[in-house]
Design a protein around this motif. Structure first.
Motif, PDB file in Angstrom:
ATOM      1  N   ARG A 174      59.542  -6.294 103.753  1.00 39.67           N
ATOM      2  CA  ARG A 174      58.284  -6.771 104.318  1.00 39.67           C
ATOM      3  C   ARG A 174      57.252  -6.977 103.208  1.00 39.67           C
ATOM      4  NH1 ARG A 174      57.692  -3.117 109.877  1.00 39.67           N
ATOM      5  NH2 ARG A 174      59.783  -3.611 110.711  1.00 39.67           N
ATOM      6  N   PRO A 175      56.113  -7.608 103.522  1.00 44.28           N
ATOM      7  CA  PRO A 175      55.113  -7.894 102.477  1.00 44.28           C
ATOM      8  C   PRO A 175      54.640  -6.653 101.725  1.00 44.28           C
ATOM      9  CG  PRO A 175      54.637  -9.172 104.438  1.00 44.28           C
ATOM     10  CD  PRO A 175      55.772  -8.270 104.796  1.00 44.28           C
ATOM     11  N   VAL A 176      54.450  -5.524 102.426  1.00 50.22           N
ATOM     12  CA  VAL A 176      53.988  -4.318 101.740  1.00 50.22           C
ATOM     13  C   VAL A 176      55.031  -3.834 100.736  1.00 50.22           C
ATOM     14  CG1 VAL A 176      54.908  -2.778 103.541  1.00 50.22           C
ATOM     15  CG2 VAL A 176      53.022  -2.005 102.080  1.00 50.22           C
ATOM     16  N   ASP A 177      56.297  -3.996 101.051  1.00 45.97           N
ATOM     17  CA  ASP A 177      57.366  -3.604 100.136  1.00 45.97           C
ATOM     18  C   ASP A 177      57.347  -4.479  98.892  1.00 45.97           C
ATOM     19  OD1 ASP A 177      59.717  -2.477  99.100  1.00 45.97           O
ATOM     20  OD2 ASP A 177      60.954  -3.990 100.090  1.00 45.97           O
ATOM     21  N   LEU A 224      53.681  -4.324  91.936  1.00 44.74           N
ATOM     22  CA  LEU A 224      52.701  -3.468  91.259  1.00 44.74           C
ATOM     23  C   LEU A 224      53.386  -2.436  90.372  1.00 44.74           C
ATOM     24  CD1 LEU A 224      50.063  -2.867  94.093  1.00 44.74           C
ATOM     25  CD2 LEU A 224      49.797  -4.259  92.038  1.00 44.74           C
ATOM     26  N   THR A 225      54.450  -1.825  90.891  1.00 43.03           N
ATOM     27  CA  THR A 225      55.157  -0.834  90.082  1.00 43.03           C
ATOM     28  C   THR A 225      55.833  -1.479  88.875  1.00 43.03           C
ATOM     29  OG1 THR A 225      57.085  -1.062  91.555  1.00 43.03           O
ATOM     30  CG2 THR A 225      55.551   0.750  91.995  1.00 43.03           C
ATOM     31  N   LEU A 226      56.302  -2.701  89.030  1.00 46.13           N
ATOM     32  CA  LEU A 226      56.913  -3.405  87.902  1.00 46.13           C
ATOM     33  C   LEU A 226      55.873  -3.684  86.814  1.00 46.13           C
ATOM     34  CD1 LEU A 226      59.487  -4.690  86.787  1.00 46.13           C
ATOM     35  CD2 LEU A 226      58.844  -6.816  87.932  1.00 46.13           C
ATOM     36  N   VAL A 227      54.656  -4.037  87.227  1.00 45.02           N
ATOM     37  CA  VAL A 227      53.576  -4.267  86.262  1.00 45.02           C
ATOM     38  C   VAL A 227      53.234  -2.977  85.534  1.00 45.02           C
ATOM     39  CG1 VAL A 227      51.133  -4.861  86.027  1.00 45.02           C
ATOM     40  CG2 VAL A 227      52.606  -6.232  87.502  1.00 45.02           C
ATOM     41  N   VAL A 228      53.135  -1.878  86.275  1.00 42.43           N
ATOM     42  CA  VAL A 228      52.805  -0.584  85.663  1.00 42.43           C
ATOM     43  C   VAL A 228      53.870  -0.168  84.658  1.00 42.43           C
ATOM     44  CG1 VAL A 228      52.504   1.874  86.129  1.00 42.43           C
ATOM     45  CG2 VAL A 228      51.436   0.193  87.628  1.00 42.43           C
ATOM     46  N   ARG A 269      59.839   3.683  93.170  1.00 44.52           N
ATOM     47  CA  ARG A 269      61.015   2.833  93.311  1.00 44.52           C
ATOM     48  C   ARG A 269      62.266   3.653  93.635  1.00 44.52           C
ATOM     49  NH1 ARG A 269      59.797  -2.292  90.858  1.00 44.52           N
ATOM     50  NH2 ARG A 269      62.006  -2.732  90.586  1.00 44.52           N
ATOM     51  N   LEU A 270      62.374   4.841  93.042  1.00 45.76           N
ATOM     52  CA  LEU A 270      63.538   5.698  93.305  1.00 45.76           C
ATOM     53  C   LEU A 270      63.526   6.196  94.751  1.00 45.76           C
ATOM     54  CD1 LEU A 270      66.008   6.973  91.942  1.00 45.76           C
ATOM     55  CD2 LEU A 270      64.562   8.909  91.298  1.00 45.76           C
TER      56      LEU A 270
END
Length: 307
Positions: free
Chosen positions: A125-128, A134-138, A191-192
């Motif tokens: 879904r969009p929130v996922d 965002l986590t990939l950017v961090v 992510r984990l």
């Protein structure tokens, strides 16, 4: 359980000696520490010989290691080249870094696991998708860049926080540095947790619990979450030692005089006693954290039993 703990403690002994020996050998090939004591000018041979004798550097490396380990078991981690006891440096540095690590771990547990559960339950879904981006950017941005940007924006430009932490380093001052320190690990925990939740959501025991008519909250907390947290607990447990030893960048940016700061100063000045002493304690932290993680497995999953 008792036999397992005793067996693990016995296994930790050769690991401890092997790790400290490796660290001792690596630190002793960093360079000539006596040269660093003399500053820019080269020591004369008589002074260099006297300093080496004073600090025990004239002995073979294996003999230095045996002497050091013998002193460690009596609580003596040696003396820094400035004459200050290493235990005194530890007494000042470790409480600060422990507080910083606690703040960082709390961010990982509260924010990381919460976002991971949310995205795992709403996979695709969009929130996922948003949280994954965002986590990939961090993860992609180095910690020193994140820290400097946070310090510049929140501390210098907007003045929401102090650009540097005071000598007291209280918990409220360590919130922003703790978030910076935990940023990359927080993204990995998210992510984990997401992956683990998404996989276990399709497991038979979850479908059985739903078919029994159990409330959704109970299915998630009592069945799905407990089993899904095993890999997350493993990561967080090993991350405790990594955060304490890897806080050099964060502590330098926010002027925090903790373990990372002392390690940086020790490496910079080629102070072998300081570096080896601090890393020896960090090795113990890693070993104890791994033992606690293994014991937590049985709490999270009743099927796990230790003989």
């Amino acid at each position: 359980m008792g036999r397992y703990v005793i067996r693990r403690l016995l296994q930790m002994i050769p690991v401890f000696f092997g790790a400290t020996l490796l660290i001792f050998l690596m630190v002793n090939v960093m360079g000539d520490p006596v040269a660093g004591l003399c500053g820019d000018r080269q020591c004369d041979p008589a002074t260099a010989a006297q300093l080496k004798k004073e600090f025990g550097l004239d002995k073979p490396v294996w003999q230095q290691y045996l002497t050091y380990m013998g002193n460690v078991f009596t609580g003596d981690f040696g003396t820094a080249f400035n004459g200050q006891e290493v235990t005194e440096l530890m007494a000042n540095a470790f409480p600060v870094t422990i507080r910083l690590t606690i703040v960082a771990i709390l961010f990982e547990i509260v924010i990381g696991i919460s976002l991971g559960v949310l995205t795992g339950l709403k996979r695709g879904r969009p929130v996922d998708t948003t949280v994954l981006l965002l986590t990939l950017v961090v993860i992609s941005v180095p910690t020193f860049v994140t820290g400097l940007l946070v310090q510049l924006l929140f501390g210098v430009k907007w003045k929401w926080i102090d650009p540097s932490v005071s000598a007291a380093a209280t918990f409220d001052e360590l919130i922003v540095p703790g978030l910076v320190l935990a940023s990359v690990s927080l993204a990995y925990v998210t992510r984990l947790t997401r992956t683990s939740i998404a996989e276990n959501k399709r497991a038979d025991y979850v479908r059985t619990a739903v078919a029994k008519g159990l409330p959704r909250r109970r299915v998630i907390t009592r069945h799905l979450l407990r089993n899904s947290l095993i890999p997350v607990v493993t990561f967080i447990g090993t991350d405790v030692g990594a955060l304490m030893g890897g806080a050099i960048v964060t502590e330098r940016i926010f002027n925090i005089h903790g373990v990372g700061y002392q390690l940086y100063q020790g490496i910079l000045r080629q102070n072998t006693q300081t570096v080896v002493g601090f890393v020896t304690v960090l090795v113990l932290v890693f070993l104890v954290a791994n033992l606690l993680v293994d014991l937590l497995y049985a709490v999270l999953d009743p099927r796990i039993r230790y003989a």
